[in-house]
Enzyme design. Structure first.
Site, short mmCIF file in Angstrom:
data_model
loop_
_atom_site.label_atom_id
_atom_site.label_comp_id
_atom_site.label_asym_id
_atom_site.label_seq_id
_atom_site.Cartn_x
_atom_site.Cartn_y
_atom_site.Cartn_z
N ASP A 63 0.85 -1.20 0.00
CA ASP A 63 0.00 0.00 0.00
C ASP A 63 0.88 1.25 0.00
O ASP A 63 0.77 2.12 0.88
CB ASP A 63 -0.92 0.03 1.22
CG ASP A 63 -1.87 -1.16 1.29
OD1 ASP A 63 -2.26 -1.65 0.22
OD2 ASP A 63 -2.21 -1.58 2.41
N GLU A 241 -11.31 -0.54 -4.38
CA GLU A 241 -10.71 0.18 -3.26
C GLU A 241 -9.49 0.96 -3.74
O GLU A 241 -9.27 1.12 -4.94
CB GLU A 241 -10.33 -0.78 -2.14
CG GLU A 241 -9.39 -1.89 -2.52
CD GLU A 241 -9.20 -2.89 -1.38
OE1 GLU A 241 -9.89 -2.79 -0.35
OE2 GLU A 241 -8.33 -3.78 -1.51
#
Length: 356
Positions: A63, A241
């Site tokens: 991430d 997402e």
């Protein structure tokens, strides 16, 4: 003015909560994992290799935030998901070293811990930017298979370990609302207005207006009010997402990740993009399909080069270096314990971004 999709209407709430309950309560994670293993994508399109990256990135950084310059311009700084939020620095944007953490056990905001598992508290998906003489960090606290989540913020003059000031909770979610407060990303428009994009699964991606002086919600007392709905999926377990908004060539580009993350070679993440003239939308993909109807043009997916398997690339951030635009992302190794970081330039010469 922003126009919020009326997600509070009874028919829509019924649909969303029915699907949400199925997703969050009735679908066991083991079943979802098994389903994903049967649908492992093997891209028919070839993509270029990542630019060279080395050092303290594998196996723990995922991430990734955008890569951002230090105040003196001598270092690049990168943040990643991890216990107390990991920091890496580089002098050449190729070789990276461990630069510690955003928080220590003493300075870590206690309010975030209630959203995380007690046995493995991990802050998710940090987003970094520099405005008004400060580095601004937004990140999420959550638990797998739950929308009990919170987005938190911090700021720093240097961006380095030990320098961060906690700004507290920005917005949170729970089963009473049809969204999930994770994967935040700050977008600042040409008028200097601040917006925070966030979301995952359930009813997708949302936008929250922030106060540009404080970095907190404009409606601090009721941050859940006035959200703008930007994107949603209706298939593949609603999996969308990691939103990231980037202004370029007169368009707002909404980058998202479709599919499932963090399952080794069975990860199904892919990077998609849509665009709008307004930060509030409506966003549409290259075929004209609205993002609120599941639209998204794929620009990167699972593939294999001569030297590397790229399983489930996603969780992307986009940044500029000079006149060039780059996208940093993670992709999975053989197991869900191993992550790699990828970095590619984006070419917009055709009117839409292409990974090169």
């Amino acid at each position: 003015m922003p126009v919020s999709r009326p997600f509070w209407s009874a028919p829509f709430l019924t649909q969303i909560f029915t699907v949400g309950l199925v997703l969050l309560s009735c679908v066991a994670k083991a079943e979802l994992d098994q389903f994903s293993k049967q649908l492992v994508p093997r891209a028919t399109t070839t993509y270029p290799d990542s630019l060279p990256l080395a050092g303290a990135l594998v196996p723990h950084i995922h991430d990734p935030s955008a890569m951002i310059k230090s105040r003196d311009g001598k270092k690049w700084i990168l943040f990643g998901t991890g216990n107390k939020i990991r920091i890496r620095t580089s002098t050449d944007r190729v070789n990276w070293v461990d630069a510690g953490y955003v928080w220590s056990e003493k300075t870590r905001p206690k309010a975030a811990l209630k959203y995380m598992p007690k046995d493995s508290p991990i802050e998710w998906a940090p987003d970094i930017s520099f405005h008004n003489g400060w580095y601004w960090l937004y990140y999420a606290a959550s638990t797998w298979n739950s929308n009990k989540s919170g987005i938190f913020a911090a700021k720093s003059k240097t961006g380095l370990s030990g320098s961060w000031i906690n700004l507290g909770l920005i917005i949170d979610s729970d089963p009473s609302v049809p969204y999930n407060c994770i994967d935040p990303s700050l977008a600042v428009d040409l008028s200097g207005n601040w917006h925070l994009v966030f979301g995952s699964y359930i009813s997708g991606i949302y936008l929250l207006d922030l106060d540009k002086k404080t970095g907190l919600p404009k409606n601090k007392a009721h941050p859940r009010q006035g959200l703008t709905h930007l994107a949603q999926r209706f298939e593949d377990y609603l999996r969308i997402e990691a939103p990231f908004l980037f202004k370029h060539n007169g368009w707002w580009w909404l980058f998202t990740s479709f599919g499932g993350c963090c399952d080794g070679q069975y990860s199904t993440y892919s990077v998609t993009v849509a665009r709008s003239r307004s930060v509030y939308g409506p966003f549409k993909d290259q075929s004209g399909k609205p993002s609120l109807q599941g639209g998204g043009t794929q620009i990167l997916a699972t593939h294999t080069s001569k030297t590397q398997h790229y399983w489930g690339p996603g969780a992307q951030s986009v940044f500029k270096d000079g006149n060039k635009v780059f996208m940093v992302y993670h992709f999975s190794g053989l197991t869900n314990k191993e992550y790699h970081i990828g970095l590619n330039e984006l070419d917009f010469s055709s009117g839409w971004p292409k990974v090169i």
